[in-house]
Design a protein around this motif. Structure first.
Motif, PDB file in Angstrom:
ATOM      1  N   VAL A 161       0.840  -1.207   0.000  1.00 33.56           N
ATOM      2  CA  VAL A 161       0.000   0.000   0.000  1.00 33.56           C
ATOM      3  C   VAL A 161       0.873   1.254   0.000  1.00 33.56           C
ATOM      4  CG1 VAL A 161      -1.906  -1.168   1.171  1.00 33.56           C
ATOM      5  CG2 VAL A 161      -0.165  -0.012   2.539  1.00 33.56           C
ATOM      6  N   SER A 162       2.167   1.081  -0.236  1.00 32.18           N
ATOM      7  CA  SER A 162       3.086   2.214  -0.166  1.00 32.18           C
ATOM      8  C   SER A 162       2.783   3.274  -1.224  1.00 32.18           C
ATOM      9  CB  SER A 162       4.533   1.734  -0.321  1.00 32.18           C
ATOM     10  OG  SER A 162       4.704   1.069  -1.567  1.00 32.18           O
ATOM     11  N   SER A 163       2.294   2.845  -2.400  1.00 28.88           N
ATOM     12  CA  SER A 163       1.992   3.832  -3.440  1.00 28.88           C
ATOM     13  C   SER A 163       0.893   4.786  -2.982  1.00 28.88           C
ATOM     14  CB  SER A 163       1.574   3.124  -4.731  1.00 28.88           C
ATOM     15  OG  SER A 163       0.466   2.269  -4.506  1.00 28.88           O
ATOM     16  N   LEU A 164      -0.121   4.258  -2.304  1.00 32.88           N
ATOM     17  CA  LEU A 164      -1.185   5.117  -1.774  1.00 32.88           C
ATOM     18  C   LEU A 164      -0.641   6.069  -0.712  1.00 32.88           C
ATOM     19  CD1 LEU A 164      -4.083   2.515  -1.401  1.00 32.88           C
ATOM     20  CD2 LEU A 164      -3.837   4.271  -3.158  1.00 32.88           C
ATOM     21  N   LEU A 165       0.256   5.571   0.115  1.00 30.15           N
ATOM     22  CA  LEU A 165       0.818   6.414   1.175  1.00 30.15           C
ATOM     23  C   LEU A 165       1.708   7.507   0.600  1.00 30.15           C
ATOM     24  CD1 LEU A 165       1.695   3.672   3.824  1.00 30.15           C
ATOM     25  CD2 LEU A 165      -0.264   5.219   3.804  1.00 30.15           C
ATOM     26  N   ILE A 166       2.440   7.193  -0.476  1.00 30.47           N
ATOM     27  CA  ILE A 166       3.292   8.200  -1.107  1.00 30.47           C
ATOM     28  C   ILE A 166       2.440   9.316  -1.700  1.00 30.47           C
ATOM     29  CG2 ILE A 166       4.882   8.610  -3.025  1.00 30.47           C
ATOM     30  CD1 ILE A 166       6.030   5.814  -2.501  1.00 30.47           C
ATOM     31  N   ILE A 167       1.345   8.935  -2.351  1.00 27.82           N
ATOM     32  CA  ILE A 167       0.437   9.938  -2.917  1.00 27.82           C
ATOM     33  C   ILE A 167      -0.146  10.802  -1.807  1.00 27.82           C
ATOM     34  CG2 ILE A 167      -1.731  10.263  -4.166  1.00 27.82           C
ATOM     35  CD1 ILE A 167      -1.095   7.657  -5.639  1.00 27.82           C
ATOM     36  N   ASP A 168      -0.584  10.151  -0.728  1.00 27.49           N
ATOM     37  CA  ASP A 168      -1.187  10.888   0.381  1.00 27.49           C
ATOM     38  C   ASP A 168      -0.175  11.828   1.023  1.00 27.49           C
ATOM     39  OD1 ASP A 168      -3.428  11.236   2.376  1.00 27.49           O
ATOM     40  OD2 ASP A 168      -1.873  10.475   3.709  1.00 27.49           O
ATOM     41  N   ALA A 169       1.071  11.376   1.166  1.00 28.34           N
ATOM     42  CA  ALA A 169       2.100  12.229   1.768  1.00 28.34           C
ATOM     43  C   ALA A 169       2.390  13.432   0.889  1.00 28.34           C
ATOM     44  CB  ALA A 169       3.375  11.421   1.999  1.00 28.34           C
ATOM     45  N   THR A 170       2.423  13.217  -0.438  1.00 30.16           N
ATOM     46  CA  THR A 170       2.708  14.325  -1.351  1.00 30.16           C
ATOM     47  C   THR A 170       1.586  15.352  -1.338  1.00 30.16           C
ATOM     48  OG1 THR A 170       3.910  12.763  -2.760  1.00 30.16           O
ATOM     49  CG2 THR A 170       3.357  14.895  -3.706  1.00 30.16           C
ATOM     50  N   LEU A 171       0.349  14.867  -1.433  1.00 28.46           N
ATOM     51  CA  LEU A 171      -0.781  15.788  -1.369  1.00 28.46           C
ATOM     52  C   LEU A 171      -0.901  16.437   0.009  1.00 28.46           C
ATOM     53  CD1 LEU A 171      -3.459  13.707  -3.319  1.00 28.46           C
ATOM     54  CD2 LEU A 171      -2.302  15.772  -4.107  1.00 28.46           C
ATOM     55  N   GLY A 172      -0.465  15.698   1.039  1.00 30.26           N
ATOM     56  CA  GLY A 172      -0.545  16.234   2.396  1.00 30.26           C
ATOM     57  C   GLY A 172       0.391  17.394   2.651  1.00 30.26           C
ATOM     58  N   VAL A 173       1.468  17.509   1.852  1.00 30.66           N
ATOM     59  CA  VAL A 173       2.392  18.632   2.032  1.00 30.66           C
ATOM     60  C   VAL A 173       1.674  19.948   1.773  1.00 30.66           C
ATOM     61  CG1 VAL A 173       4.455  19.745   1.110  1.00 30.66           C
ATOM     62  CG2 VAL A 173       4.454  17.287   1.514  1.00 30.66           C
ATOM     63  N   GLY A 174       0.970  20.027   0.638  1.00 27.68           N
ATOM     64  CA  GLY A 174       0.223  21.242   0.332  1.00 27.68           C
ATOM     65  C   GLY A 174      -0.886  21.508   1.330  1.00 27.68           C
ATOM     66  N   GLY A 175      -1.583  20.434   1.731  1.00 29.66           N
ATOM     67  CA  GLY A 175      -2.652  20.596   2.712  1.00 29.66           C
ATOM     68  C   GLY A 175      -2.141  21.072   4.054  1.00 29.66           C
ATOM     69  N   ALA A 176      -0.982  20.564   4.477  1.00 30.35           N
ATOM     70  CA  ALA A 176      -0.409  20.980   5.759  1.00 30.35           C
ATOM     71  C   ALA A 176       0.033  22.441   5.724  1.00 30.35           C
ATOM     72  CB  ALA A 176       0.770  20.083   6.118  1.00 30.35           C
ATOM     73  N   ILE A 177       0.599  22.864   4.587  1.00 29.53           N
ATOM     74  CA  ILE A 177       1.001  24.272   4.461  1.00 29.53           C
ATOM     75  C   ILE A 177      -0.214  25.179   4.551  1.00 29.53           C
ATOM     76  CG2 ILE A 177       1.989  25.974   2.887  1.00 29.53           C
ATOM     77  CD1 ILE A 177       3.890  23.815   1.893  1.00 29.53           C
TER      78      ILE A 177
END
Length: 306
Positions: A218-234
């Motif tokens: 499930v690492s591909s899903l987590l990588i996508i979520d982490a990348t999108l989460g950067v913008g959301g966290a900012i």
């Protein structure tokens, strides 16, 4: 003398993926899709440019974020102050870079941290099932129905007395629930696969199976979520700081700069426009990378997109 008749190559016209004797790995397939996705390169170049500017942007500038120019208070952009100055003579260019650094650090840490929490909790709930699954899902649903902004406001007095680093754990602690449900659903299907059953029958313990077999799948899903989460966290940090519940003075972030310049956005637009433009560009670049990763992992997700 007989002419040699050229024999057509039977493999002509067949894609390289089919002609290859060795199977193409999932990683290479995703990488190949990313190479042909323009928005991935646009986002990657944009984010790299923002990161390099945040690291080295102060070198050619004569002013630091804490310097005061009492002779040019509230002045517009000039050769001396590229982004203008504040009402007390602070250099907006230097302050924007310092604020961008703080926002980038928070975004780059919160996104992966929230995805890691989602991966572990979702995998545990989906693999163990039973009362473990029911308890974890109940806790996730409870956090989802609670208004996170209201909780941030309630907890902000506690975190104001601590370092701004505490804000990272606060944002990560409330940003993992939706992806955890997705990972749980994926894990529930993975635990019935033959390689998981074989590992279980061989006596491999639960945590080793989750670490070696479930999370990598499930690492591909987590990588996508982490990348999108950067913008959301900012964006989350900027919003909290804008309303006074995030970064506190004397620290500077893009949110505090926007809050300081909002009152003069019409009369002295440089106080607001430059930090806002940098924020939009940074979040857009991170979102383009995450969007391209999502389409590369699941090509059908963008099939209906123009």
């Amino acid at each position: 003398m007989l002419e040699e008749i050229p024999i057509a190559d039977p493999s002509a016209g067949i894609p390289d993926v089919i002609r290859s004797e060795t199977p193409v790995s999932r990683f290479r397939l995703i990488l190949s899709r990313l190479r042909s996705t323009p928005r991935f390169w646009v986002g990657l170049v944009g984010l790299l440019a923002i990161g390099l500017w945040a690291m080295f942007g102060l070198l050619p500038n004569a002013w630091n974020a804490t310097d005061l120019d009492v002779y040019n208070m509230g002045s517009g952009p000039t050769a001396l102050h590229w982004f203008g100055t504040s009402d007390i003579g602070e250099d907006i260019y230097a302050q924007t870079i310092v604020g961008l650094r703080k926002s980038l650090i928070i975004g780059l840490l919160v996104g992966p941290m929230a995805s890691l929490i989602a991966g572990v909790i979702g995998a545990v709930a989906g693999y163990l099932g039973g009362w473990w699954d029911k308890t974890i899902i109940w806790f996730i649903d409870l956090l989802l129905v609670l208004p996170s902004l209201f909780l941030f406001v309630l907890l902000s007095p506690i975190f104001k007395s601590l370092s701004w680093v505490a804000l990272i754990f606060l944002l990560a602690g409330f940003g993992w629930m939706i992806m955890a449900r997705v990972i749980r659903a994926q894990t529930m299907s993975l635990r019935e696969r033959d390689f998981i059953k074989a590992a279980r029958f061989m006596g491999v313990d639960t945590w080793t199976i989750i670490r070696r077999h479930v999370l990598p799948n499930v690492s591909s899903l987590l990588i996508i979520d982490a990348t999108l989460g950067v913008g959301g966290a900012i964006l989350s940090e900027t919003t909290l700081s804008f309303f006074g519940f995030g970064i506190q003075a004397p620290d500077v972030s893009l949110g505090t700069l926007l809050a300081a310049g909002q009152g003069a956005a019409a009369t002295r637009p440089w106080l607001f426009v430059f930090p806002a433009a940098i924020l939009v560009f940074t979040v857009l670049s991170a979102s383009l990378i995450g969007d391209a990763l999502r389409d590369a992992v699941d090509p059908t997700s963008g099939a209906n997109r123009a």
